[in-house]
Design a protein around this motif. Sequence first.
Motif, PDB file in Angstrom:
ATOM      1  N   PRO A   1     -41.649  37.552  32.115  1.00  0.00           N
ATOM      2  CA  PRO A   1     -40.837  38.356  31.056  1.00  0.00           C
ATOM      3  C   PRO A   1     -41.431  38.634  29.998  1.00  0.00           C
ATOM      4  N   THR A   2     -41.071  39.706  29.274  1.00  0.00           N
ATOM      5  CA  THR A   2     -41.570  40.009  28.133  1.00  0.00           C
ATOM      6  C   THR A   2     -40.595  39.693  26.943  1.00  0.00           C
ATOM      7  N   SER A   3     -41.504  39.705  25.887  1.00  0.00           N
ATOM      8  CA  SER A   3     -40.929  39.143  24.671  1.00  0.00           C
ATOM      9  C   SER A   3     -41.314  39.876  23.344  1.00  0.00           C
ATOM     10  N   LEU A   4     -40.240  39.903  22.600  1.00  0.00           N
ATOM     11  CA  LEU A   4     -40.546  40.892  21.263  1.00  0.00           C
ATOM     12  C   LEU A   4     -40.838  39.750  20.108  1.00  0.00           C
ATOM     13  N   ALA A   5     -40.991  38.698  20.449  1.00  0.00           N
ATOM     14  CA  ALA A   5     -41.813  37.584  19.664  1.00  0.00           C
ATOM     15  C   ALA A   5     -43.168  37.791  19.302  1.00  0.00           C
TER      16      ALA A   5
ATOM     17  N   LEU B   1     -32.811  50.738  38.319  1.00  0.00           N
ATOM     18  CA  LEU B   1     -32.156  50.588  39.692  1.00  0.00           C
ATOM     19  C   LEU B   1     -31.867  49.152  39.659  1.00  0.00           C
ATOM     20  N   THR B   2     -30.911  48.605  40.496  1.00  0.00           N
ATOM     21  CA  THR B   2     -30.681  47.140  40.514  1.00  0.00           C
ATOM     22  C   THR B   2     -31.365  46.583  41.874  1.00  0.00           C
ATOM     23  N   ASP B   3     -31.794  45.354  42.030  1.00  0.00           N
ATOM     24  CA  ASP B   3     -32.347  44.987  42.888  1.00  0.00           C
ATOM     25  C   ASP B   3     -31.466  44.747  44.218  1.00  0.00           C
ATOM     26  N   HIS B   4     -30.040  45.077  43.939  1.00  0.00           N
ATOM     27  CA  HIS B   4     -28.918  45.030  44.972  1.00  0.00           C
ATOM     28  C   HIS B   4     -29.034  46.429  45.631  1.00  0.00           C
ATOM     29  N   ALA B   5     -29.697  47.201  45.164  1.00  0.00           N
ATOM     30  CA  ALA B   5     -29.833  48.723  45.854  1.00  0.00           C
ATOM     31  C   ALA B   5     -30.468  48.352  47.326  1.00  0.00           C
ATOM     32  N   ASP B   6     -30.007  49.234  48.057  1.00  0.00           N
ATOM     33  CA  ASP B   6     -30.533  49.166  49.315  1.00  0.00           C
ATOM     34  C   ASP B   6     -32.149  49.713  49.434  1.00  0.00           C
ATOM     35  N   PHE B   7     -32.790  48.828  50.078  1.00  0.00           N
ATOM     36  CA  PHE B   7     -34.461  49.154  50.067  1.00  0.00           C
ATOM     37  C   PHE B   7     -34.690  50.520  50.828  1.00  0.00           C
TER      38      PHE B   7
ATOM     39  N   GLY C   1     -39.657  43.562  37.366  1.00  0.00           N
ATOM     40  CA  GLY C   1     -39.356  42.193  38.159  1.00  0.00           C
ATOM     41  C   GLY C   1     -38.879  41.080  37.192  1.00  0.00           C
ATOM     42  N   THR C   2     -38.659  41.315  35.893  1.00  0.00           N
ATOM     43  CA  THR C   2     -38.783  40.265  34.950  1.00  0.00           C
ATOM     44  C   THR C   2     -37.740  39.379  34.982  1.00  0.00           C
ATOM     45  N   ARG C   3     -36.562  39.841  35.635  1.00  0.00           N
ATOM     46  CA  ARG C   3     -35.574  38.964  35.795  1.00  0.00           C
ATOM     47  C   ARG C   3     -35.208  38.470  37.257  1.00  0.00           C
ATOM     48  N   ALA C   4     -36.371  38.329  37.952  1.00  0.00           N
ATOM     49  CA  ALA C   4     -36.548  37.908  39.633  1.00  0.00           C
ATOM     50  C   ALA C   4     -36.392  39.105  40.299  1.00  0.00           C
TER      51      ALA C   4
END
Length: 80
Positions: A72-76, A20-26, A45-48
């Motif tokens: 944010p998660t990382s594969l490093a 789902l996008t955070d542009h979705a209707d709550f 919420g890793t991209r805000a």
Amino acid sequence: MVPREEPVMVLANGVTRVALTDHADFLGTIELIKAIQPKRLIADGTRAGNAKALADYVEAELGISSTSIVEPTSLAWGMH
């Protein structure tokens, strides 16, 4: 995340991911969650966005175990 072409991904371990996008209707998102009745909700919420607010609301108002991922998660190496 799931591929844009397939917003619903069923994994072998019984987990289903729904993009789902955070542009979705709550309220529409809440209605979808009510209809699906998941055992657990993990809001990404890793991209805000408002993942924590969504998880908090779902847990408090719908009684569905919920959490949010906001770092944010990382594969490093050494990161997760």
